[in-house]
Design an enzyme around this catalytic site. Structure first.
Site, mmCIF file in Angstrom:
data_model
loop_
_atom_site.group_PDB
_atom_site.id
_atom_site.type_symbol
_atom_site.label_atom_id
_atom_site.label_comp_id
_atom_site.label_asym_id
_atom_site.label_seq_id
_atom_site.Cartn_x
_atom_site.Cartn_y
_atom_site.Cartn_z
ATOM 1 N N HIS A 1 88.248 56.851 -8.933
ATOM 2 C CA HIS A 1 87.793 55.494 -9.229
ATOM 3 C C HIS A 1 86.575 55.493 -10.144
ATOM 4 O O HIS A 1 86.451 54.659 -11.050
ATOM 5 C CB HIS A 1 87.488 54.789 -7.908
ATOM 6 C CG HIS A 1 86.951 53.415 -8.069
ATOM 7 N ND1 HIS A 1 85.772 53.002 -7.514
ATOM 8 C CD2 HIS A 1 87.424 52.336 -8.739
ATOM 9 C CE1 HIS A 1 85.541 51.743 -7.828
ATOM 10 N NE2 HIS A 1 86.522 51.310 -8.578
ATOM 11 N N GLU B 1 87.725 56.002 -13.569
ATOM 12 C CA GLU B 1 88.273 54.742 -14.100
ATOM 13 C C GLU B 1 87.174 53.926 -14.766
ATOM 14 O O GLU B 1 87.347 53.392 -15.868
ATOM 15 C CB GLU B 1 88.920 53.939 -12.970
ATOM 16 C CG GLU B 1 89.359 52.530 -13.384
ATOM 17 C CD GLU B 1 89.262 51.534 -12.253
ATOM 18 O OE1 GLU B 1 88.690 50.444 -12.474
ATOM 19 O OE2 GLU B 1 89.743 51.829 -11.143
#
Length: 452
Positions: free
Chosen positions: A64, A67
């Protein structure tokens, strides 16, 4: 088609036929195109088969965090410029991380597809992860964790339940990561993750909209085709051992109301043409939940008034194992124990008596309608295709899903309830609400924006 293979399928979207083209480039990148000519727009998504299930202990949340870093600039595009260029072209963009994958998308006019591909190919190969920008962005992710998990008692319960229900499988770890891991994460952790998984042979490009498949493939070859494939790490099975008895946890957190979550281990769709259980479990979830006439709502909320809400959920598509979930909030004056017994009674009623043909027909109509309506959206057409192929399922499995749901019988629903909703496969979490105390507001951290 020399140098690549391809197949074309027919996928029902509402009542119209939409062609789906599935091609793999020479470097291993998969390209899936769904033509839909109702409006002059398109959705472009790049899916990486790398999510939180691929992380190592000590670096949970790195998928994440990476990301977020994908928006922080490349050798060719300065930090923040990616989003500015998409916005200047009249588009929208964002990203999301799951247990199974990380995906990036743009929604734009159809003639802007080349810009989206150019930018995505650039950050697939040329991302710059500086320690300075990383140190700032990981603070954003920590704040995101505080806002979406630590300060949300039901989210805390779910997180602890997954860590209990799964003994060894990496699904036991939260997608956003444990706070201790985030606090100790470094820019090198993110660079290692990027080098490990962000390669064309670990990615799928999905484009849906008013496009022509051959033109999309030509653009994909131009921008992604030159990127070299890389050796990917060997993925080990990491099978979850069979649970050998019921598990229970109590989570104490500041909250106004108690809360109950029940989770049973259940299979996911692997052999889409032969598997029947996942489709029957999806119908079972519809029998229990999803509308005002469903059993949990009708019995627990309306008739017995033992709950203020109650729902069931099951996701058939995943790289790893599945869970069948029921969650509910007791009504004022009712205990979690009373609510759990009421839920169990509804499940036993299905296990012992089954469901009627009329109920089956009604639930099928609702489940199938929701499926078809979802696919009427360009964004979700692309989303579903990306989810299926990243989980190892062909586009044909999505195209035939409605037929498979129609084939489920009342006996199938009763059988899966008997087989899978058993105590030896059950984990139960209860929220024990603690007194709420005034919280001092934290300074806002800019950048908490990504969808997960």
């Amino acid at each position: 088609m020399q140098g690549m293979w391809g197949i074309v399928l027919a996928l029902m979207v509402g009542s119209a036929q939409a062609a789906v083209t599935d091609v793999t480039l020479d470097n291993g990148m998969r390209v899936i195109v769904q033509e839909d000519h109702r409006a002059p727009v398109m959705v472009s998504q790049v899916w990486y088969r790398a999510g939180s299930m691929d992380e190592f202990n000590g670096t949970t949340g790195v998928a994440h965090v990476l990301e977020h870093m994908m928006f922080k600039g490349t050798q060719n595009v300065p930090p923040g410029e990616f989003s500015k260029r998409i916005a200047a072209a009249g588009g929208r963009e964002n990203a999301f991380t799951s247990r199974d994958h990380t995906a990036y998308f743009q929604q734009m006019q159809k003639d802007r597809l080349e810009l989206a591909m150019q930018l995505e190919a650039d950050r697939m190969a040329n991302l710059v992860i500086s320690d300075e920008l990383f140190d700032k962005e990981v603070q954003v992710v920590m704040e995101e964790r505080r806002l979406r998990t630590d300060d949300q008692p039901q989210s805390v319960v779910y997180e602890r339940l997954m860590a209990t229900a799964y003994q060894t499988h990496p699904y036991r770890r939260p997608i956003i990561g444990w706070m201790d891991d985030l606090q100790n994460m470094t820019g090198q952790d993110a660079r290692d993750w990027y080098a490990r998984w962000y390669a064309p042979n670990n990615a799928t490009l999905v484009v849906a909209g008013d496009v022509k498949a051959d033109e999309v493939i030509a653009l994909a070859k131009r921008y992604f085709g030159a990127l070299p494939a890389r050796a990917l790490p060997v993925r080990k099975p990491q099978d979850e051992p069979a649970q050998v008895g019921e598990k229970r946890i109590v989570v104490k957190a500041p909250a106004q109301l108690p809360y109950l979550v029940m989770a049973w281990h259940a299979p996911t769709l692997k052999d889409w043409d032969k598997d029947t259980t996942p489709y029957a479990l999806q119908i079972l979830a519809g029998v229990l939940s999803g509308n005002d006439s469903a059993r949990l709502q009708e019995s627990l909320v309306k008739t017995q008034r033992i709950a203020v809400n109650a729902s069931a959920g099951y996701d058939a598509v995943a790289r790893g194992p599945g869970m069948f979930l029921v969650d509910a909030t007791p009504a004022e004056g009712k205990s979690v124990a009373e609510l759990e017994q009421a839920v169990r009674a509804e499940i036993r009623r299905i296990q012992d008596q089954g469901i009627s043909e009329a109920e089956l027909a009604r639930v099928k109509a609702q489940v199938i309608a929701a499926d078809v309506y979802q696919r009427d959206s360009l964004f979700y057409q692309a989303m579903l295709l990306g989810e299926y192929v990243t989980a190892g399922l062909p586009p044909e499995a999505l195209a035939r899903r409605v037929d498979k749901l129609r084939a489920v019988t009342a006996k199938d629903v009763q059988a899966v309830a008997q087989q899978w909703l058993k105590d030896d496969q059950l984990s139960v979490a209860e929220l024990d609400p603690q007194a709420l105390s005034p919280q001092t507001g934290r300074a806002a951290v800019p950048g908490v924006r990504h969808v997960n």
